[in-house]
Design an enzyme around this catalytic site. Sequence first.
Site, mmCIF file in Angstrom:
data_model
loop_
_atom_site.group_PDB
_atom_site.id
_atom_site.type_symbol
_atom_site.label_atom_id
_atom_site.label_comp_id
_atom_site.label_asym_id
_atom_site.label_seq_id
_atom_site.Cartn_x
_atom_site.Cartn_y
_atom_site.Cartn_z
ATOM 1 N N LYS A 115 0.818 -1.213 0.000
ATOM 2 C CA LYS A 115 0.000 0.000 0.000
ATOM 3 C C LYS A 115 0.856 1.270 0.000
ATOM 4 C CE LYS A 115 -3.639 -2.332 2.648
ATOM 5 N NZ LYS A 115 -4.589 -2.822 1.659
ATOM 6 N N GLU A 199 -3.473 6.188 8.526
ATOM 7 C CA GLU A 199 -4.407 6.946 7.694
ATOM 8 C C GLU A 199 -5.451 7.564 8.605
ATOM 9 O OE1 GLU A 199 -6.342 4.517 4.747
ATOM 10 O OE2 GLU A 199 -4.627 4.621 3.401
ATOM 11 N N HIS A 234 -14.516 -5.771 7.305
ATOM 12 C CA HIS A 234 -13.802 -5.180 6.164
ATOM 13 C C HIS A 234 -13.779 -6.074 4.934
ATOM 14 C CE1 HIS A 234 -12.632 -1.979 8.791
ATOM 15 N NE2 HIS A 234 -11.893 -2.775 9.546
ATOM 16 N N ARG A 291 -5.585 -7.885 -10.235
ATOM 17 C CA ARG A 291 -6.154 -9.169 -10.666
ATOM 18 C C ARG A 291 -7.621 -8.962 -11.020
ATOM 19 N NH1 ARG A 291 -9.153 -9.233 -5.941
ATOM 20 N NH2 ARG A 291 -7.926 -8.736 -4.124
HETATM 21 P P1 ADP Z 1 -7.490 -4.600 2.299
HETATM 22 O O1 ADP Z 1 -6.361 -4.542 1.323
HETATM 23 O O2 ADP Z 1 -7.176 -5.402 3.502
HETATM 24 O O3 ADP Z 1 -8.797 -4.972 1.651
HETATM 25 P P2 ADP Z 1 -8.218 -1.772 2.170
HETATM 26 O O4 ADP Z 1 -7.250 -0.675 2.327
HETATM 27 O O5 ADP Z 1 -8.669 -2.091 0.784
HETATM 28 O O6 ADP Z 1 -7.655 -3.105 2.857
HETATM 29 O O7 ADP Z 1 -9.501 -1.474 3.073
HETATM 30 C C1 ADP Z 1 -10.521 -2.411 3.284
HETATM 31 C C2 ADP Z 1 -11.708 -1.750 3.973
HETATM 32 O O8 ADP Z 1 -11.320 -1.186 5.220
HETATM 33 C C3 ADP Z 1 -12.312 -0.591 3.190
HETATM 34 O O9 ADP Z 1 -13.238 -1.011 2.228
HETATM 35 C C4 ADP Z 1 -12.972 0.199 4.322
HETATM 36 O O10 ADP Z 1 -14.174 -0.405 4.721
HETATM 37 C C5 ADP Z 1 -11.982 0.045 5.460
HETATM 38 N N1 ADP Z 1 -10.991 1.162 5.463
HETATM 39 C C6 ADP Z 1 -9.762 1.166 4.907
HETATM 40 N N2 ADP Z 1 -9.136 2.358 5.084
HETATM 41 C C7 ADP Z 1 -9.988 3.140 5.770
HETATM 42 C C8 ADP Z 1 -9.933 4.499 6.276
HETATM 43 N N3 ADP Z 1 -8.855 5.265 6.122
HETATM 44 N N4 ADP Z 1 -11.023 4.963 6.944
HETATM 45 C C9 ADP Z 1 -12.123 4.195 7.125
HETATM 46 N N5 ADP Z 1 -12.230 2.918 6.688
HETATM 47 C C10 ADP Z 1 -11.183 2.384 6.016
#
Ligand code: ADP
Length: 489
Positions: A115, A199, A234, A291
């Site tokens: 990330k 974040e 999540h 992907r």
């Molecule tokens: P992963 O790679 O584990 O799927 P992501 O960064 O894509 O992680 O985030 C997955 C989920 O986590 C998002 O869809 C959201 O619901 C929550 N999330 C991620 N970052 C944030 C943030 N900064 N604030 C609020 N929710 C978040």
Amino acid sequence: MKKILVANRGEIALRVMRTARKMGIKTVAVFSEADREAPHVRFADEAVCIGPPPSNRSYLLGDKIIETALSLGVDGIHPGYGFLSENAAFAQKVQDAGLIFIGPDPYAIEVMGNKLAAKDAVKGYDIPMVPGAESAISDVEEAQKIARQVGLPILIKAAAGGGGKGMRIVEHEQDLPAQMERAISEAQSAFGDGAVFIEKYIASPRHIEIQVLADSHGNVVHLFERECSVQRRHQKVVEEAPSSVLTPEVRAAMGQAAVMVAKACRYKGAGTVEFLIDEQLNFYFLEMNTRLQVEHPVTELISGVDLVEQQIRIARGETLSFTQDELHIRGHALELRVYAEDPYDNFHPSIGKLEVYRRPKGEGIRVDDGFEEGMDIPIYYDPMIAKLITYGETRSAAIHRMLEAIEMYQIEGVATTLPFGKFVCQHEAFTSGHFDTHFVQHYFNIEALKESNREEGLYAALLALQLYTEEKKKLHIPEVGGSNWKYFR
Ligand code: ADP
């Protein structure tokens, strides 16, 4: 490309092979001892057992899969999702063996697999990002400084994280040191990389992602958004396209940003750029998945584009046969992930035999699965039985069809998430489009689940009435006639 090996199992292996066959390409399945009777094995033109059930002794054995491909005269390997699909070293080995990896180059997988590296790569492209740290943090004082800058609550995230794992919310400053320590040690043990970053925690976000397609000649298009805000821990459970909140302007801006992200990592193939949006429709780049996504069918239904076919064409070096202006959203699609999990028992896996298994059928219903009646759900893999996808001219029509399809779906022998799907599709927050990623947390409980599965008649009637009047002002779908359904029956 005359013969493709699919390095995967279950519904996605079958789904990839169907398109390959449609294109006149021969297919090779690899399988573990647990999947001897699996539909993907029977469907393939050739099938090879590569090991015992645990995936680290079968589906994750990259070298063995490449050897199998070479011995059978395969030209391309499709990795599906999960397993080896985002493993840059595997993609490199496939290429080194003189085979085609049906996906992006190892470079893009590597950059977007982290990330922080991903944020770094897109820095120069004016892509909005969630405020926070731009590099790994191990020092508590520095973390405190950032927390004060962006304001609590914050989210500590694993740079190498995925699958919704490796995230910790910090609401009070005094919790920061302990949460940092835990996040680092979790990241280390789950991903072999202890790097974490911070974040700002967006309070009421919606998860909206953009599908992109990029060929090897520099052409990149986006195929609009998928909304995946209905999540459990999540993890996405219900997805739809288009989103009920995007305006044409925000859609276009997000699409453009996604195209830039793809360009930033010289992307090739089908990929997904994930964003969070806040209540004011500001969007923030989260990450890119290099992907085919689980939820790709909803995009296929609203765009009329077979994404696997595009992946194969791009891997063959073909130029995209359409431009951005030729792509349009038609209708609305929903996907429910049907897991062998018991929603009445905290979603515990419900492993066993599919004593009865009858798919729903009809106009606007698509089922992507990898099981037949009488089969056991193996304990070794993800417990997803199927993806139930419905299509309608409008959002309410797609929701109605989903409710009908859930009614028709007969599964006995294991508990499934079908009743959960019914709960979501009948819930006022979902039907009205007023929900965020906390939908499940806010509204789901056993009592509500029982209720929604009891009074379906009444709810369906209410839903029809309410949606009919509200929908037109909520959806911002361009007025294009016709339907894409014919492509994906
Ligand atoms: P992963 O790679 O584990 O799927 P992501 O960064 O894509 O992680 O985030 C997955 C989920 O986590 C998002 O869809 C959201 O619901 C929550 N999330 C991620 N970052 C944030 C943030 N900064 N604030 C609020 N929710 C978040």
